[in-house]
Scaffold this motif. Structure first.
Motif, PDB file in Angstrom:
ATOM      1  N   GLY A  15       0.687  -1.251   0.109  1.00 57.66           N
ATOM      2  CA  GLY A  15      -0.116   0.039   0.037  1.00 57.66           C
ATOM      3  C   GLY A  15       0.829   1.296  -0.150  1.00 57.66           C
ATOM      4  O   GLY A  15       0.595   2.312  -0.705  1.00 57.66           O
ATOM      5  N   ALA A  16       1.833   1.178   0.948  1.00 60.74           N
ATOM      6  CA  ALA A  16       2.778   2.486   0.946  1.00 60.74           C
ATOM      7  C   ALA A  16       3.692   2.475  -0.354  1.00 60.74           C
ATOM      8  O   ALA A  16       3.755   3.659  -0.866  1.00 60.74           O
ATOM      9  CB  ALA A  16       3.871   2.060   1.974  1.00 60.74           C
ATOM     10  N   GLY A  17       3.980   1.593  -1.120  1.00 65.69           N
ATOM     11  CA  GLY A  17       4.621   1.750  -2.392  1.00 65.69           C
ATOM     12  C   GLY A  17       3.680   2.127  -3.360  1.00 65.69           C
ATOM     13  O   GLY A  17       4.225   3.182  -4.252  1.00 65.69           O
ATOM     14  N   ILE A  18       2.454   1.860  -3.559  1.00 62.41           N
ATOM     15  CA  ILE A  18       1.436   2.364  -4.342  1.00 62.41           C
ATOM     16  C   ILE A  18       1.356   3.979  -4.236  1.00 62.41           C
ATOM     17  O   ILE A  18       1.293   4.676  -5.202  1.00 62.41           O
ATOM     18  CB  ILE A  18       0.134   1.905  -4.401  1.00 62.41           C
ATOM     19  N   LEU A  19       1.149   4.350  -2.995  1.00 64.45           N
ATOM     20  CA  LEU A  19       0.980   5.708  -2.508  1.00 64.45           C
ATOM     21  C   LEU A  19       2.230   6.573  -2.970  1.00 64.45           C
ATOM     22  O   LEU A  19       2.056   7.510  -3.617  1.00 64.45           O
ATOM     23  CB  LEU A  19       0.862   5.773  -1.031  1.00 64.45           C
ATOM     24  N   GLY A  23       2.283   9.713  -5.356  1.00 63.71           N
ATOM     25  CA  GLY A  23       2.906  11.008  -5.110  1.00 63.71           C
ATOM     26  C   GLY A  23       4.000  11.496  -6.374  1.00 63.71           C
ATOM     27  O   GLY A  23       3.889  12.697  -6.650  1.00 63.71           O
ATOM     28  N   LEU A  24       4.651  10.544  -6.699  1.00 67.89           N
ATOM     29  CA  LEU A  24       5.318  11.046  -7.900  1.00 67.89           C
ATOM     30  C   LEU A  24       4.617  11.380  -9.131  1.00 67.89           C
ATOM     31  O   LEU A  24       4.905  12.369  -9.822  1.00 67.89           O
ATOM     32  CB  LEU A  24       6.554   9.808  -8.538  1.00 67.89           C
ATOM     33  N   GLN A  25       3.554  10.843  -9.582  1.00 68.18           N
ATOM     34  CA  GLN A  25       2.542  11.124 -10.585  1.00 68.18           C
ATOM     35  C   GLN A  25       2.069  12.626 -10.187  1.00 68.18           C
ATOM     36  O   GLN A  25       1.896  13.535 -11.211  1.00 68.18           O
ATOM     37  CB  GLN A  25       1.251  10.229 -10.411  1.00 68.18           C
ATOM     38  N   PHE A  26       1.775  13.069  -8.977  1.00 66.87           N
ATOM     39  CA  PHE A  26       1.310  14.413  -8.815  1.00 66.87           C
ATOM     40  C   PHE A  26       2.203  15.593  -9.036  1.00 66.87           C
ATOM     41  O   PHE A  26       2.088  16.505  -9.468  1.00 66.87           O
ATOM     42  CB  PHE A  26       0.769  14.444  -7.145  1.00 66.87           C
ATOM     43  N   VAL A  27       3.530  14.988  -8.818  1.00 69.16           N
ATOM     44  CA  VAL A  27       5.006  15.921  -9.069  1.00 69.16           C
ATOM     45  C   VAL A  27       4.838  16.329 -10.388  1.00 69.16           C
ATOM     46  O   VAL A  27       5.201  17.294 -11.056  1.00 69.16           O
ATOM     47  CB  VAL A  27       6.114  15.512  -8.532  1.00 69.16           C
ATOM     48  N   ARG A  28       4.577  15.264 -11.153  1.00 76.88           N
ATOM     49  CA  ARG A  28       4.679  15.398 -12.742  1.00 76.88           C
ATOM     50  C   ARG A  28       3.501  16.067 -13.463  1.00 76.88           C
ATOM     51  O   ARG A  28       3.442  15.962 -14.379  1.00 76.88           O
ATOM     52  CB  ARG A  28       4.958  13.836 -13.261  1.00 76.88           C
ATOM     53  N   MET A  29       2.392  15.836 -12.649  1.00 76.61           N
ATOM     54  CA  MET A  29       1.118  16.318 -13.167  1.00 76.61           C
ATOM     55  C   MET A  29       1.382  17.627 -13.979  1.00 76.61           C
ATOM     56  O   MET A  29       0.628  17.945 -14.946  1.00 76.61           O
ATOM     57  CB  MET A  29      -0.044  16.550 -12.057  1.00 76.61           C
ATOM     58  N   GLY A  30       1.820  18.619 -13.259  1.00 73.66           N
ATOM     59  CA  GLY A  30       1.843  20.162 -13.935  1.00 73.66           C
ATOM     60  C   GLY A  30       0.507  20.765 -14.434  1.00 73.66           C
ATOM     61  O   GLY A  30       0.562  21.739 -15.276  1.00 73.66           O
ATOM     62  N   ALA A  41       1.350  15.472  -0.958  1.00 71.82           N
ATOM     63  CA  ALA A  41       1.535  15.443   0.714  1.00 71.82           C
ATOM     64  C   ALA A  41       0.738  14.172   1.389  1.00 71.82           C
ATOM     65  O   ALA A  41       1.010  13.447   2.174  1.00 71.82           O
ATOM     66  CB  ALA A  41       0.880  16.662   1.303  1.00 71.82           C
ATOM     67  N   PHE A  42      -0.548  14.144   0.560  1.00 68.90           N
ATOM     68  CA  PHE A  42      -1.307  12.961   0.899  1.00 68.90           C
ATOM     69  C   PHE A  42      -0.817  11.705   0.567  1.00 68.90           C
ATOM     70  O   PHE A  42      -0.944  10.651   1.371  1.00 68.90           O
ATOM     71  CB  PHE A  42      -2.789  12.994   0.213  1.00 68.90           C
ATOM     72  N   CYS A  43      -0.164  11.563  -0.447  1.00 70.92           N
ATOM     73  CA  CYS A  43       0.482  10.058  -0.855  1.00 70.92           C
ATOM     74  C   CYS A  43       1.591   9.850   0.313  1.00 70.92           C
ATOM     75  O   CYS A  43       1.844   8.804   0.713  1.00 70.92           O
ATOM     76  CB  CYS A  43       0.879  10.277  -2.123  1.00 70.92           C
ATOM     77  N   ILE A  44       2.567  10.861   0.291  1.00 68.81           N
ATOM     78  CA  ILE A  44       3.798  10.680   1.464  1.00 68.81           C
ATOM     79  C   ILE A  44       3.187  10.367   2.604  1.00 68.81           C
ATOM     80  O   ILE A  44       3.451   9.400   3.419  1.00 68.81           O
ATOM     81  CB  ILE A  44       4.523  11.997   1.283  1.00 68.81           C
ATOM     82  N   LEU A  45       2.180  11.250   3.253  1.00 64.28           N
ATOM     83  CA  LEU A  45       1.559  10.937   4.404  1.00 64.28           C
ATOM     84  C   LEU A  45       0.801   9.662   4.858  1.00 64.28           C
ATOM     85  O   LEU A  45       0.956   8.917   5.694  1.00 64.28           O
ATOM     86  CB  LEU A  45       0.785  12.226   4.982  1.00 64.28           C
ATOM     87  N   GLY A  46       0.216   9.537   3.586  1.00 66.08           N
ATOM     88  CA  GLY A  46      -0.620   8.103   3.635  1.00 66.08           C
ATOM     89  C   GLY A  46       0.184   7.004   3.497  1.00 66.08           C
ATOM     90  O   GLY A  46       0.078   6.000   4.296  1.00 66.08           O
ATOM     91  N   GLY A 192      -5.372   4.396  -6.312  1.00 64.72           N
ATOM     92  CA  GLY A 192      -4.343   4.402  -7.479  1.00 64.72           C
ATOM     93  C   GLY A 192      -4.704   3.999  -8.698  1.00 64.72           C
ATOM     94  O   GLY A 192      -4.613   4.527  -9.813  1.00 64.72           O
ATOM     95  N   THR A 193      -5.871   3.248  -8.934  1.00 66.09           N
ATOM     96  CA  THR A 193      -6.747   2.902  -9.957  1.00 66.09           C
ATOM     97  C   THR A 193      -7.179   3.919 -10.511  1.00 66.09           C
ATOM     98  O   THR A 193      -7.283   4.140 -11.885  1.00 66.09           O
ATOM     99  CB  THR A 193      -7.714   1.789  -9.871  1.00 66.09           C
ATOM    100  N   TRP A 194      -7.813   4.838  -9.791  1.00 65.96           N
ATOM    101  CA  TRP A 194      -8.580   6.186 -10.535  1.00 65.96           C
ATOM    102  C   TRP A 194      -7.243   7.119 -10.747  1.00 65.96           C
ATOM    103  O   TRP A 194      -7.309   7.653 -11.974  1.00 65.96           O
ATOM    104  CB  TRP A 194      -9.424   6.576  -9.458  1.00 65.96           C
ATOM    105  N   MET A 195      -6.281   7.308  -9.851  1.00 72.47           N
ATOM    106  CA  MET A 195      -5.579   8.520  -9.861  1.00 72.47           C
ATOM    107  C   MET A 195      -4.481   8.240 -11.057  1.00 72.47           C
ATOM    108  O   MET A 195      -3.844   9.217 -11.539  1.00 72.47           O
ATOM    109  CB  MET A 195      -5.229   8.923  -8.645  1.00 72.47           C
ATOM    110  N   LEU A 196      -4.095   6.878 -11.254  1.00 67.50           N
ATOM    111  CA  LEU A 196      -3.004   6.793 -12.049  1.00 67.50           C
ATOM    112  C   LEU A 196      -3.330   7.318 -13.474  1.00 67.50           C
ATOM    113  O   LEU A 196      -2.591   7.375 -14.420  1.00 67.50           O
ATOM    114  CB  LEU A 196      -2.539   5.270 -11.963  1.00 67.50           C
ATOM    115  N   ARG A 197      -4.418   7.385 -13.943  1.00 64.20           N
ATOM    116  CA  ARG A 197      -5.069   7.847 -15.065  1.00 64.20           C
ATOM    117  C   ARG A 197      -4.527   9.281 -15.329  1.00 64.20           C
ATOM    118  O   ARG A 197      -4.187   9.864 -16.387  1.00 64.20           O
ATOM    119  CB  ARG A 197      -6.527   7.922 -15.287  1.00 64.20           C
TER     120      ARG A 197
END
Length: 338
Positions: A15-19, A23-30, A41-46, A192-197
């Motif tokens: 679970g932590a690995g997926i989060l 988190g990296l995806q959010f950084v790349r989102m732009g 922050a949510f992914c790292i804290l999660g 992750g299934t939703w947000m990886l899109r």
């Protein structure tokens, strides 16, 4: 080491690995600076929450377990801010949004820390549910509407159920710890299934003036599009309290097809934006009319379908860049100077 503890550690690591990947995806989102920060922050804290868990056996297995426990509790605050950035139009991060985090950390010093922290988190999740459900029917993008329901129902209820289970479970209940781990890992997979899109239609809450590029309307929809345009020209957008369901009934068009027409045919992501654009264009025409120079601003607001002056002023300023009063003064001044 107990086999249940090993299994729990493995599942929490997944679970932590997926989060962390999210988190990296959010950084790349732009897309949105606030959304990037809140999502990261949510992914790292999660991930910290997932690793630390609630099992006291982890205290001797994981370095810095106490710090991870405290920081992990803040994932609900980051999730709350993330949802506001996604769905609350015009959201801006302010220091006041950090107060729930301060309250959670402070509550951990209390003798009844679990109850205090849980109550604060539950309150945030209830607000998340209201944010995701608010104006859901006005969202014209189908995937976002489904995502709102997922956020409003699945995520908060899983978090709240974990809190309640923690309150009712005596220390050392290995099976309950394992079930809670499965819930957290499942939540990470679900999210992750939703947000990886990471596509715009899913997470991007557009600015009021922002549209998508209209697509060519299929021949089968042309007649319905003509009916929609005729209704708009006839002033249907100025009716107070108009909803997409009511408009569909008036036009005798199935609601799902009307959503598609407005979204794909006209380029709107949100029904409120569709209404506001037509209302504000008419407001600009009326405010620039010398014959209506002495009409009160509030009378225009009511005539255009607004229930009060405040939402009219806000919608006008968002689209025009100035208040209705300032706009009328400038335009009528130019006319007088000619």
């Amino acid at each position: 080491m107990d086999e249940a503890v090993i299994l729990e550690l493995i599942l929490r690591g997944i679970g932590a690995g997926i989060l962390l990947l999210l988190g990296l995806q959010f950084v790349r989102m732009g897309r949105s600076r606030c959304m990037e920060i809140a999502g990261f922050a949510f992914c790292i804290l999660g991930a910290m929450h997932a690793i630390a868990g609630h099992n006291p056996a982890f205290a001797t297995l994981i370095p810095g377990w106490s710090a991870l426990m405290v920081l992990g509790r803040l994932d609900s605050v980051a999730f709350w801010i993330l949802v506001m950035a996604m769905f609350d139009e015009g959201f801006e991060m302010r220091p006041v949004h950090l107060l729930p985090g301060v309250a959670i950390v402070t509550s951990l010093l209390s003798p009844i820390s679990e109850i205090c922290c849980g109550l604060i988190t539950m309150a945030l999740m209830v607000h998340v549910m209201s944010l995701a459900l608010r104006d859901r029917e006005g969202d014209l993008v189908d995937i976002r509407r489904r995502f709102r329901m997922a956020l409003a129902v699945v995520v908060p209820l899983m978090i709240i159920s974990s809190i309640v289970t923690g309150w009712l479970t005596p220390p050392g209940a290995a099976l309950v710890y394992l079930l809670d781990t499965l819930k957290i890992t499942g939540l990470a997979v679900f999210f992750g299934t939703w947000m990886l899109r990471m596509d715009d239609d899913l997470i991007h809450s557009p600015a009021p003036e922002e549209h998508v590029a209209p697509r060519t309307v299929p021949p089968a929809d042309l007649i319905e599009m003509q009916r929609l345009r005729a209704a708009v020209e006839g002033g249907i957008c100025f009716e107070p309290g108009l909803t997409i369901g009511a408009l569909a009934a008036r036009l005798d068009i199935p609601e799902h097809r009307l959503r598609r027409l407005i979204n794909q045919g006209l380029g709107y992501r949100n029904f409120a934006a569709f209404l506001n654009d037509h209302r504000i264009e008419e407001a600009k025409r009326r405010l620039a009319d010398p014959a209506q120079a002495r009409a009160q601003i509030v009378s225009h607001a009511f005539a255009l379908g607004y229930n009060s002056l405040a939402p009219f002023n806000r919608a006008f300023r968002e689209r025009v860049g100035q208040s209705p009063t300032a706009y009328r003064t400038a335009v009528l001044g130019e006319i007088a100077a000619q």
